[in-house]
Structure formats: C-alpha cells, structure tokens
Design an enzyme around this catalytic site. Structure first.
Site, PDB file in Angstrom:
ATOM      1  N   GLY A   2      13.729  37.656  44.473  1.00 45.46           N
ATOM      2  CA  GLY A   2      12.384  37.221  44.875  1.00 45.46           C
ATOM      3  C   GLY A   2      12.411  36.629  46.276  1.00 45.46           C
ATOM      4  O   GLY A   2      13.268  35.803  46.578  1.00 45.46           O
TER       5      GLY A   2
ATOM      6  N   ARG B 279      15.171  43.949  43.726  1.00 43.71           N
ATOM      7  CA  ARG B 279      16.055  43.592  42.603  1.00 43.71           C
ATOM      8  C   ARG B 279      16.726  44.911  42.211  1.00 43.71           C
ATOM      9  O   ARG B 279      16.103  45.754  41.573  1.00 43.71           O
ATOM     10  CB  ARG B 279      15.250  43.016  41.441  1.00 43.71           C
ATOM     11  CG  ARG B 279      14.462  41.737  41.789  1.00 43.71           C
ATOM     12  CD  ARG B 279      13.908  41.084  40.541  1.00 43.71           C
ATOM     13  NE  ARG B 279      12.878  40.083  40.813  1.00 43.71           N
ATOM     14  CZ  ARG B 279      13.114  38.815  41.142  1.00 43.71           C
ATOM     15  NH1 ARG B 279      14.359  38.398  41.282  1.00 43.71           N
ATOM     16  NH2 ARG B 279      12.113  37.977  41.351  1.00 43.71           N
TER      17      ARG B 279
ATOM     18  N   ASP C  49      20.089  33.145  41.936  1.00 47.21           N
ATOM     19  CA  ASP C  49      21.259  33.287  41.065  1.00 47.21           C
ATOM     20  C   ASP C  49      21.611  34.747  40.755  1.00 47.21           C
ATOM     21  O   ASP C  49      22.795  35.091  40.659  1.00 47.21           O
ATOM     22  CB  ASP C  49      21.124  32.453  39.785  1.00 47.21           C
ATOM     23  CG  ASP C  49      19.835  32.718  39.035  1.00 47.21           C
ATOM     24  OD1 ASP C  49      18.995  33.493  39.542  1.00 47.21           O
ATOM     25  OD2 ASP C  49      19.665  32.150  37.949  1.00 47.21           O
TER      26      ASP C  49
ATOM     27  N   THR D 209      15.269  30.774  47.249  1.00 48.74           N
ATOM     28  CA  THR D 209      14.386  31.006  46.095  1.00 48.74           C
ATOM     29  C   THR D 209      13.429  29.830  45.992  1.00 48.74           C
ATOM     30  O   THR D 209      13.829  28.692  46.263  1.00 48.74           O
ATOM     31  CB  THR D 209      15.165  31.148  44.760  1.00 48.74           C
ATOM     32  OG1 THR D 209      14.248  30.979  43.664  1.00 48.74           O
ATOM     33  CG2 THR D 209      16.254  30.104  44.602  1.00 48.74           C
TER      34      THR D 209
ATOM     35  N   ASP E  78      12.446  28.632  43.320  1.00 51.59           N
ATOM     36  CA  ASP E  78      12.632  27.956  42.028  1.00 51.59           C
ATOM     37  C   ASP E  78      13.448  26.659  42.090  1.00 51.59           C
ATOM     38  O   ASP E  78      13.367  25.842  41.178  1.00 51.59           O
ATOM     39  CB  ASP E  78      13.306  28.905  41.028  1.00 51.59           C
ATOM     40  CG  ASP E  78      12.480  30.141  40.745  1.00 51.59           C
ATOM     41  OD1 ASP E  78      11.267  30.128  41.031  1.00 51.59           O
ATOM     42  OD2 ASP E  78      13.051  31.130  40.251  1.00 51.59           O
TER      43      ASP E  78
ATOM     44  N   ASP F   5      16.537  26.310  41.508  1.00 51.32           N
ATOM     45  CA  ASP F   5      17.287  26.287  40.249  1.00 51.32           C
ATOM     46  C   ASP F   5      18.775  26.594  40.434  1.00 51.32           C
ATOM     47  O   ASP F   5      19.441  27.024  39.502  1.00 51.32           O
ATOM     48  CB  ASP F   5      16.668  27.296  39.265  1.00 51.32           C
ATOM     49  CG  ASP F   5      16.657  28.724  39.819  1.00 51.32           C
ATOM     50  OD1 ASP F   5      16.921  28.908  41.025  1.00 51.32           O
ATOM     51  OD2 ASP F   5      16.393  29.651  39.044  1.00 51.32           O
TER      52      ASP F   5
ATOM     53  N   ARG G 119      10.539  30.227  36.930  1.00 49.95           N
ATOM     54  CA  ARG G 119      11.366  30.898  35.897  1.00 49.95           C
ATOM     55  C   ARG G 119      11.737  29.898  34.803  1.00 49.95           C
ATOM     56  O   ARG G 119      10.835  29.351  34.186  1.00 49.95           O
ATOM     57  CB  ARG G 119      12.611  31.508  36.530  1.00 49.95           C
ATOM     58  CG  ARG G 119      13.095  32.739  35.793  1.00 49.95           C
ATOM     59  CD  ARG G 119      14.320  33.333  36.463  1.00 49.95           C
ATOM     60  NE  ARG G 119      13.997  34.096  37.634  1.00 49.95           N
ATOM     61  CZ  ARG G 119      13.671  35.387  37.635  1.00 49.95           C
ATOM     62  NH1 ARG G 119      13.641  36.036  36.499  1.00 49.95           N
ATOM     63  NH2 ARG G 119      13.398  36.028  38.743  1.00 49.95           N
TER      64      ARG G 119
HETATM   65  O1  F6P Z   1      12.743  33.676  41.267  1.00 49.66           O
HETATM   66  C1  F6P Z   1      11.547  33.563  41.970  1.00 49.66           C
HETATM   67  C2  F6P Z   1      10.395  33.973  41.096  1.00 49.66           C
HETATM   68  O2  F6P Z   1       9.216  33.882  41.859  1.00 49.66           O
HETATM   69  C3  F6P Z   1      10.248  33.225  39.777  1.00 49.66           C
HETATM   70  O3  F6P Z   1       9.634  31.965  39.942  1.00 49.66           O
HETATM   71  C4  F6P Z   1       9.440  34.202  38.965  1.00 49.66           C
HETATM   72  O4  F6P Z   1       9.679  34.011  37.587  1.00 49.66           O
HETATM   73  C5  F6P Z   1       9.959  35.531  39.425  1.00 49.66           C
HETATM   74  O5  F6P Z   1      10.532  35.330  40.705  1.00 49.66           O
HETATM   75  C6  F6P Z   1       8.925  36.616  39.536  1.00 49.66           C
HETATM   76  O6  F6P Z   1       9.569  37.778  39.928  1.00 49.66           O
HETATM   77  P1  F6P Z   1       8.838  39.132  40.362  1.00 49.66           P
HETATM   78  O7  F6P Z   1       8.197  38.898  41.690  1.00 49.66           O
HETATM   79  O8  F6P Z   1       9.930  40.135  40.430  1.00 49.66           O
HETATM   80  O9  F6P Z   1       7.832  39.399  39.303  1.00 49.66           O
END
Ligand code: F6P
Length: 328
Positions: free
Chosen positions: A15, A76, A107, A130, A132, A134, A176
């Site tokens: 992300g 991803r 991560d 990120t 998050d 985290d 997340r």
């Molecule tokens: O890891 C960053 C994040 O924005 C999280 O907070 C969220 O759960 C996820 O990515 C969403 O991912 P995507 O944009 O692939 O739906």
C-alpha cells in the site's frame, strides 16, 4: 565503505503512503552523494520480475518531496511469492549489475525481501512506508502522521454535521490489524468512543457508555472504528445493531477508506522519510543487510527483518486511559 557495492536499486511496494516519494528522493540523493549508481524499479517486486527499471540521478527526483503516492508506483506482487518469480527478479538485478536493493513498504514487503535475501544473498535494506504504523522496532512509519492528519480533518468536518443534526456517526479508519490510526486520530478528533483490535470493548459496554453519554447531556457522538476491530461483523452491521438497541440515536456511517492514503505528506513524514532514506544507503555502505532502518527515541536504528515483521508492536496503553478520560 564496503567497496563491493557500486550500484543499488530502490522500489516501493504494498500500500502506498504519503512520504514514499520523499524517501525515494533521499535514497537517490545519498546514492549520488556516496558515488553509487542508482536505479528505480517500477511497480515494486512485480516490476522487478518484469524488468521495469529506470536510471535515477539527483535531478530525476526533483519536485517530488511534496507529492503523495509514489512516482515509482506500487503493487502487491503474487508472482514474487513464487520461487520462479524471485529467480527472474534476481536474474534481472544481476543483468543490470545491481549489487543491493532498498525496499520501501510494510510488513508484506519486508517478508518478501527477507525470503529473497535468504535465497539469493543480495543485501537488502527495508524502509518502513505504511500508514498503519504497525511495524515493530520503529516508533513511526512513513505516511502515518499524514494519515492521522487526514483522518482528524475529516472527522472535524463530520463533527459539524453530526452536531447540527444531533446524530451518532461511526467513522471507519484504516490500519489493518493495528489500532494506532484509530486511537490517535480518535483522541485528536475528540471521539466519544474508539474501537480498536487490540482491546475488545464488547457491545454491552459500548451501549452502556453511549447511554451514559446521552444522559450526561451529549446530543451527538463520534465513534472511531478501526477496520480491524472485531466488535461487529462490519461497520454497517454494528450501526444497525446500535440503531435497533438505542432508537433515541440517529446513526450514520462514514468509511474514510483510501482518502487516508493520499495527499501531500506532512513535514513530519517528509523529515522522517529523508532520514530513513539516507539511513538506508548508509546501512548498505556499512555492510548491513536484511534489516529495516527505523526511528526509535529520535535516533535512526537498524532492526532485523524478522523482528520488524514478527515482533509484537505494543500499543501505548496510557493512550487508551487518556481517551477514556477525555471523552467523558
Ligand atoms: O497497509 C495499508 C492499508 O491501507 C491498510 O490500512 C488497508 O487495510 C490496506 O492497505 C488496503 O489495501 P488495498 O489498497 O490493497 O485495498
């Protein structure tokens, strides 16, 4: 200086987060400062497999410190989870004489990097990017501060309409499985309740607390709900449940979603990204590998990927107490 490293490459993965561009800029400029060649790789590990490289020099990264997202783009990559994909990635690095890699992400990115490093023994440094927050071993990740400010600004606006109509708003925020965004933005925006994955409040206590706040004279309320919270099946079912249990409230839902990932990075994130980007190149020159460069007690630190990924980052429990007190 480790003389074996002449050329490095940098990518962003997972992300995106505000400040990733500032981190790329810092990597590229420290590479030039340290007389290293530097390539950028588009679309993270997927671009590495598909051979999407670009030469980067100090002027290639002008006018990006203020821009959200990542100009190298992100992905991803499912292919990087396969041995064949990683083999292709390694072959592409070798064909361009790249000696080391800097990966900016969360991560998932570090997990992929760690496997790659163990298989092919290519030095890799991770930079935590990120929203998050985290990642274990760093006080802050790049983009988290900007995301917090985005959330607080949005909730300030929701508060205007919530109080005008005497409504109860459930506001879902990202993160997340981590409650950092919810807890800190909730305190910053003056939320009545904050629901986080790390602490199960339970629906009964939530209803009790809402009834109590109504009796205390509050006419509108804001509940910040972390997306990873387990109290309801999802935010809509939780809203329905509250509406049925407490008909005196008029319940509305706002999901902030990807707005939290966009926007110009805050000064805090720009400085953090600059420090960590510079630190990542320094680390390679010092012969480090398989570590994340993070920030702890205002100092740049190096944390093994295994600890960054698998270690338990603790939420500050004092903040939960503060949230409880200031929301009464
Ligand atoms: O890891 C960053 C994040 O924005 C999280 O907070 C969220 O759960 C996820 O990515 C969403 O991912 P995507 O944009 O692939 O739906």
């Amino acid at each position: 200086m480790n003389t074996k490293i002449n050329k490095i490459a940098v990518l962003t993965s997972g992300g995106d987060s505000p400040g990733m561009n500032a981190a790329i800029r810092a990597v590229v400029r420290n590479a030039a400062f340290s007389n290293l060649e530097c390539d950028g790789i588009y679309r993270g590990f997927q671009g590495l497999i598909e051979n999407e490289f670009v030469e980067l020099g100090p002027r290639s990264v002008k006018n990006i410190i203020n821009r959200g997202g990542t100009f190298l783009k992100s992905a991803r990559s499912k292919d990087f989870m396969t041995k064949e994909g990683r083999q292709k990635a390694y072959d592409n690095l070798k064909s361009r004489n790249i000696d080391a890699l800097i990966v900016i992400g969360g991560d998932g990115t570090f997990t992929g990097a760690s496997v790659f490093n163990k298989e092919f023994d290519i030095p890799i440094i991770g930079v935590p990017g990120t929203i998050d927050n985290d990642i274990n071993g760093t006080d802050f990740t790049i983009g988290y501060d900007t995301a917090l400010n985005t959330v607080v600004e949005a909730i300030d606006k929701i508060r205007d309409t919530a109080s005008s109509h005497d409504r109860l708003f459930l506001v879902e925020v990202m993160g997340r499985d981590a409650g950092d965004i919810a807890l800190n933005s909730g305190i910053g925006a003056g939320a009545e309740e904050i629901l986080i994955p790390e602490e199960n409040m339970g629906v009964d206590r939530l209803l009790e607390s809402l009834q109590k706040s109504r009796k205390s004279g509050k006419t509108s309320s804001i509940i910040v709900v972390a997306e990873g919270d387990q109290i309801g099946k999802n935010i809509t079912s939780l809203a329905d449940f509250i509406q049925t249990s407490l008909p005196e409230y008029e319940v509305k839902v706002t999901v902030l979603g990807h707005t939290q990932r966009g926007g110009s990075p805050s000064c805090f994130d720009r400085v953090l990204a600059s420090r960590l980007g510079v630190g990542a190149v320094d680390a390679l020159l010092e012969g480090k590998s398989n570590v994340m460069v993070g920030i702890s007690h205002k100092k740049v630190v190096y944390v093994p990927f295994d600890i960054a990924i698998n270690g338990q980052k603790k939420l500050d429990t004092d903040l939960i107490r503060v949230a409880d007190i200031v929301s009464t």
